[in-house]
Design an enzyme around this catalytic site. Structure first.
Site, mmCIF file in Angstrom:
data_model
loop_
_atom_site.group_PDB
_atom_site.id
_atom_site.type_symbol
_atom_site.label_atom_id
_atom_site.label_comp_id
_atom_site.label_asym_id
_atom_site.label_seq_id
_atom_site.Cartn_x
_atom_site.Cartn_y
_atom_site.Cartn_z
ATOM 1 N N GLU A 131 0.773 -0.838 0.344
ATOM 2 C CA GLU A 131 -0.119 0.286 -0.116
ATOM 3 C C GLU A 131 0.416 1.538 0.306
ATOM 4 O O GLU A 131 1.953 1.230 0.366
ATOM 5 C CB GLU A 131 -1.059 0.168 1.190
ATOM 6 C CG GLU A 131 -2.497 0.410 1.475
ATOM 7 C CD GLU A 131 -3.070 0.828 2.441
ATOM 8 O OE1 GLU A 131 -3.003 0.809 2.796
ATOM 9 O OE2 GLU A 131 -3.099 0.249 2.938
ATOM 10 N N LYS A 188 4.676 0.062 9.739
ATOM 11 C CA LYS A 188 4.785 1.691 9.242
ATOM 12 C C LYS A 188 4.544 2.727 10.582
ATOM 13 O O LYS A 188 4.579 3.794 10.345
ATOM 14 C CB LYS A 188 3.590 2.083 8.170
ATOM 15 C CG LYS A 188 4.085 1.051 6.981
ATOM 16 C CD LYS A 188 3.776 1.805 5.699
ATOM 17 C CE LYS A 188 2.802 -0.199 5.397
ATOM 18 N NZ LYS A 188 2.317 0.176 3.903
ATOM 19 N N ARG A 232 4.338 -13.435 9.940
ATOM 20 C CA ARG A 232 5.072 -11.886 9.304
ATOM 21 C C ARG A 232 6.595 -12.071 9.979
ATOM 22 O O ARG A 232 6.815 -12.979 11.367
ATOM 23 C CB ARG A 232 4.219 -11.074 10.081
ATOM 24 C CG ARG A 232 3.821 -10.528 10.794
ATOM 25 C CD ARG A 232 3.041 -9.545 11.444
ATOM 26 N NE ARG A 232 3.555 -8.732 11.683
ATOM 27 C CZ ARG A 232 3.382 -7.559 10.593
ATOM 28 N NH1 ARG A 232 2.335 -7.647 9.858
ATOM 29 N NH2 ARG A 232 4.352 -6.115 10.599
HETATM 30 P P1 ATP Z 1 2.821 -2.786 8.486
HETATM 31 O O1 ATP Z 1 2.528 -3.764 8.987
HETATM 32 O O2 ATP Z 1 4.048 -2.053 8.550
HETATM 33 O O3 ATP Z 1 2.135 -1.127 7.881
HETATM 34 P P2 ATP Z 1 1.743 -3.348 6.002
HETATM 35 O O4 ATP Z 1 1.203 -4.608 5.388
HETATM 36 O O5 ATP Z 1 -0.140 -3.203 6.232
HETATM 37 O O6 ATP Z 1 2.511 -3.114 6.961
HETATM 38 P P3 ATP Z 1 2.144 -3.715 2.675
HETATM 39 O O7 ATP Z 1 2.021 -2.522 2.118
HETATM 40 O O8 ATP Z 1 -0.404 -4.071 3.087
HETATM 41 O O9 ATP Z 1 2.279 -2.676 4.299
HETATM 42 O O10 ATP Z 1 2.246 -4.870 2.447
HETATM 43 C C1 ATP Z 1 3.212 -5.143 1.837
HETATM 44 C C2 ATP Z 1 3.217 -6.610 1.123
HETATM 45 O O11 ATP Z 1 4.401 -6.996 2.445
HETATM 46 C C3 ATP Z 1 1.947 -7.484 2.291
HETATM 47 O O12 ATP Z 1 1.647 -8.618 1.709
HETATM 48 C C4 ATP Z 1 2.182 -7.761 3.419
HETATM 49 O O13 ATP Z 1 1.807 -9.093 4.173
HETATM 50 C C5 ATP Z 1 3.982 -7.775 3.607
HETATM 51 N N1 ATP Z 1 4.168 -8.064 4.862
HETATM 52 C C6 ATP Z 1 4.296 -6.440 5.981
HETATM 53 N N2 ATP Z 1 4.617 -6.680 6.992
HETATM 54 C C7 ATP Z 1 5.787 -7.890 7.139
HETATM 55 C C8 ATP Z 1 6.846 -8.093 8.143
HETATM 56 N N3 ATP Z 1 6.258 -7.897 8.998
HETATM 57 N N4 ATP Z 1 6.650 -9.433 8.026
HETATM 58 C C9 ATP Z 1 6.041 -10.482 6.403
HETATM 59 N N5 ATP Z 1 5.922 -9.655 5.191
HETATM 60 C C10 ATP Z 1 5.561 -8.124 5.818
HETATM 61 MG MG MG Z 2 -1.424 -4.178 4.738
#
Ligand code: ATP
Ligand code: MG
Length: 567
Positions: free
Chosen positions: A44, A281, A271
């Site tokens: 995102e 984030k 994760r």
């Molecule tokens: P955050 O939890 O930091 O806000 P998010 O999941 O909202 O991260 P996205 O931009 O939606 O951020 O993530 C893009 C991809 O990265 C998604 O497929 C998500 O599952 C993966 N991702 C995010 N954080 C992790 C993590 N800690 N370990 C593995 N994959 C991750």
């Molecule tokens: Mg997300």
């Protein structure tokens, strides 16, 4: 580490370990379910990528690479947001820097808005979606709980024709935000709460970075994601475990939208969590906004930009992601393990150099005033291919202040009054006098050198216990050196729900050494270029200069895992 990663013996990228996802892909390919695989990384664009994202990037792009498939970079941009473009560019930069390539096309969920609208219309026509004219609060109140079923909306049985008309009018901007939503018509008594008539579309009268004012209704994540996957022919849609419950809805949408092109398989993995830091984030944004760090690329941040600025090689991050493996069990990886991957890479690849972080002047009294000698030193002890460099030697030198002790115990193998040490690659020197200022602080040492020991060995075979690094005072250049420590004092800064994670910020995570000296050749070092400062650790050139115009070097990692000892 996870049980799935047990067979992760071979470090390096070519030997990706088997894991449950690879097992599933192998089976699907063997059964001929797909000619080849298509994965995607769907960020995102609302923040910078962190080490957790790096794991997802390495997994998705790594699978595509190993199975001769493709991995799409897709921006999941269904929330109209102002700064999207700025983040989107940074994300592309990060993925490329990590070493991955998504080909010609950057995909965007927003490219599918028209098609998604059409899919929603199909659901309404089938009686599987309806416009609910209740307020968001009302809808939430009717959802029920884990133990109680939800209640049907009074609009649930509204005729499809009426919903179609209302949905078109929602799109046309006839209603205000919160006045109505489009909901799937599934089952308000479902034990899976996500299936209790979830909202598919909401009104948001906000311009979108890419589609401008074209839309005032925006599809929800659960509706968008599965259909975007289907439109792109994704075969394996890999996400983190938080989305396990969403899979029921993912599958429902794909099973029920008549013209969904295919049905990708959602697979969830645990994760990545790392101790002494945060990988969210939202939390990282707070650190930036509240000035706990200098920005998203502060070298203490677990962001890709921060790690890059700190000097972590992309290959070391990839290696780390390979070695921690992929599993379905939540776990927390030791920050020391990431650092050890960085250390292993730099040990093999970083040229050596001399740097004196806290200089103490040494005058070699029997060395001629005007004489300068150049010593040729290897850039790497085990890699002749990395060549040599010359380091100048003269009468006035700097050594590390803590390499001298006035009242040295017997086991102190460095310099002390009357003791002899080797200046690496140059000569043996003996300390003859200690000069102090009025306050009693040591300001200079007087030494003599033995001209017979040129190159660092005595022809008479006499040995010295200590070997010090050094720099010629007049040839070395001034530099600012920044030492970094853990960003948090607690292993799990978000573990205590009663306290804010920011209470656990390490007040000593940054130490600035403003008056260091480095070899003259380092003036030409490029940003992010890494060196081993002998006996000190691994350091990289920062892209910025200090306030006083000196080159800045960031400590990337220490030579050894000093934290392991502290514990
Ligand atoms: P955050 O939890 O930091 O806000 P998010 O999941 O909202 O991260 P996205 O931009 O939606 O951020 O993530 C893009 C991809 O990265 C998604 O497929 C998500 O599952 C993966 N991702 C995010 N954080 C992790 C993590 N800690 N370990 C593995 N994959 C991750
Ligand atoms: Mg997300």
């Amino acid at each position: 580490m996870s049980s799935d990663s047990k067979n992760t013996t071979a470090p390096g990228e070519s030997a990706a370990p088997k894991n449950f996802i690879r097992t599933i892909i192998d089976r699907d390919l063997a059964k001929g379910r797909h000619p080849s695989i298509v994965t995607r990384f769907p960020p995102e664009p609302n923040g910078f990528l962190h080490i957790g994202h790096a794991k997802s990037i390495c997994l998705n792009f790594g699978l595509a690479r190993d199975y001769d498939g493709v991995c799409h970079l897709r921006f999941d941009d269904t929330n109209p947001e102002k700064e999207e473009d700025f983040y989107a560019r940074a994300i592309q930069d990060d993925v490329r820097w990590l070493g991955f390539d998504w080909g010609e096309t950057v995909y965007h969920a927003s490219d599918y808005f028209e098609q998604l609208y059409g899919f929603a219309v199909e659901l309404i026509e089938k009686g599987l979606a309806y416009v609910d004219s209740q307020s968001p609060d009302k809808i939430r109140a009717q959802r029920g709980t884990l133990t109680e079923p939800g209640q049907n909306s009074p609009y649930r049985d509204r005729p499809a024709q009426e919903s179609l008309d209302l949905f078109a009018r929602m799109r046309a901007g006839e209603f205000e935000e919160g006045q109505c939503v489009l909901r799937a018509r599934i089952d308000m008594a479902s034990p899976q709460i996500i299936l209790r008539d979830p909202v598919l579309y909401r009104i948001r009268k906000v311009a979108h970075q890419r589609t401008g004012d074209t839309w005032c209704i925006y599809p929800m994540y659960d509706f968008t994601h599965c259909l975007s996957d289907a439109l792109e022919g994704i075969t394996h849609s890999i996400c983190t475990l938080e989305f396990q419950d969403n899979r029921a809805l993912y599958d429902w949408v794909l099973d029920n939208v008549p013209s969904a092109p295919c049905h990708p398989q959602q697979l969830e993995f645990a994760r990545l969590n790392i101790n002494y830091t945060v990988t969210s984030k939202r939390k990282l944004l707070q650190l930036v906004d509240k000035n706990f760090v200098s920005g998203w690329d502060d070298p203490r941040m677990p962001t890709i930009q921060g790690m890059r600025r700190r000097g972590f090689p992309a290959a070391a991050i990839r290696d780390f992601c390979t070695q921690i493996g992929v599993s379905k069990k939540d776990s927390c990886v030791d920050m020391g393990f990431l650092e050890s991957c960085v250390r292993d890479d730099l040990n093999d690849n970083a040229p050596r150099a001399f740097a004196v972080l806290d200089p103490l002047k040494v005058v070699i009294e029997n060395y001629p005033e005007e004489q300068v000698e150049e010593f040729e030193l290897a850039n790497h002890p085990k890699r002749p291919d990395m060549g040599t460099r010359t380091v100048s030697f003269s009468r006035e030198l700097y050594i590390e202040r803590n390499d001298f002790l006035e009242d040295a115990p017997k086991k102190f193998f460095r310099l002390a009054p009357g003791r002899e040490v080797r200046l690496r690659g140059a000569y043996f020197v003996t300390c003859t006098e200690v000069i102090k200022d009025d306050a009693g602080s040591i300001v200079e040492l007087r030494c003599t050198y033995d001209p017979q020991t040129r190159g660092g060995d005595a022809p008479d075979g006499r040995k010295v216990k200590g070997t010090l690094h050094w720099l010629s005072a007049r040839h070395a250049i001034e530099a600012e050196v920044r030492l970094y420590d853990r960003l948090f004092t607690e292993e799990n800064p978000t573990g205590d729900k009663e306290r804010d994670f920011k209470e656990f910020i390490n007040p000593n995570s940054l130490t600035i050494l403003p008056d260091a000296r480095v070899e003259a050749g380092l003036a030409e070092a490029e940003a992010e270029q890494c060196f081993q400062f002998e006996r000190q650790g691994y350091f990289s050139r920062d892209r910025e200069q200090s306030e006083t115009g000196k080159p800045v070097f960031n400590r990337t990692v220490t030579l050894r895992d000093s934290w392991a000892k502290k514990k």
